[in-house]
Design a protein around this motif. Sequence first.
Motif, short mmCIF file in Angstrom:
data_model
loop_
_atom_site.label_atom_id
_atom_site.label_comp_id
_atom_site.label_asym_id
_atom_site.label_seq_id
_atom_site.Cartn_x
_atom_site.Cartn_y
_atom_site.Cartn_z
N THR A 14 40.54 47.21 43.23
CA THR A 14 40.99 48.09 42.15
C THR A 14 39.84 48.68 41.36
OG1 THR A 14 42.94 46.68 41.96
CG2 THR A 14 42.50 48.19 40.13
N ASN A 15 38.87 47.86 41.01
CA ASN A 15 37.78 48.34 40.16
C ASN A 15 36.99 49.47 40.80
OD1 ASN A 15 35.96 46.79 41.90
ND2 ASN A 15 36.66 45.02 40.74
N GLU A 120 33.70 44.77 42.59
CA GLU A 120 32.71 44.41 41.57
C GLU A 120 33.00 43.02 41.01
OE1 GLU A 120 30.59 46.60 37.88
OE2 GLU A 120 32.78 46.55 37.81
N ASP A 121 34.25 42.59 41.06
CA ASP A 121 34.66 41.38 40.37
C ASP A 121 34.72 40.12 41.22
OD1 ASP A 121 35.02 42.94 38.11
OD2 ASP A 121 37.14 43.28 38.52
N LEU A 122 34.87 40.26 42.50
CA LEU A 122 35.03 39.08 43.35
C LEU A 122 33.67 38.47 43.69
CD1 LEU A 122 37.94 40.24 45.66
CD2 LEU A 122 38.00 38.45 43.94
N HIS A 123 33.68 37.44 44.47
CA HIS A 123 32.50 36.65 44.79
C HIS A 123 31.56 37.40 45.73
CE1 HIS A 123 34.89 33.36 43.11
NE2 HIS A 123 35.88 33.84 43.82
N ASN A 124 30.59 38.13 45.16
CA ASN A 124 29.66 38.93 45.96
C ASN A 124 28.95 38.07 47.00
OD1 ASN A 124 28.20 41.35 46.60
ND2 ASN A 124 26.46 40.52 45.50
N GLY A 125 29.02 38.52 48.24
CA GLY A 125 28.35 37.82 49.34
C GLY A 125 29.21 36.80 50.06
N LEU A 126 30.36 36.48 49.50
CA LEU A 126 31.25 35.50 50.13
C LEU A 126 31.82 36.06 51.43
CD1 LEU A 126 32.85 32.78 49.94
CD2 LEU A 126 34.66 34.10 48.82
#
Length: 139
Positions: A14-15, A120-126
């Motif tokens: 969404t972001n 932008e909000d979730l776990h970057n790199g996961l």
Amino acid sequence: MKQMSMNKTIALDTNILVYCHSNDEPDKQEKATSLFTFNPVVSTQVLSEYLNVVKRKLKLPKNEIMDVCLQNMEMCVLQPVSLATLKHARKLLDRYDFQLFDSIVVASALEANCHILYSEDLHNGLVVENRMKIINPFN
């Protein structure tokens, strides 16, 4: 933002869609808008969240919001949320401890066989289920 291979299927959170309207953050607006060239997957969950946020944030008339939405969605693949999506999201809640709506977004992207979910909000790199990476395009 790293260059992406043309054979990778991507999904947008969404972001990312909201930043397409961000006149006060032109760098983020440009990066978010550029992702539409890859015909991204957008879940119906993301679409609903997007419409809600844009209505509150921009305070535009409903018909204008819908016109912009239709224009943007012409470049996307809509991924419906089904009962199977919700069951998958439930498993993701346990395994990754996502927020409720985020688990539905992630499950939808996985069902669409996406390789990357831009958020932008979730776990970057996961890397989720060893097949989809979450990437913050603004890093």
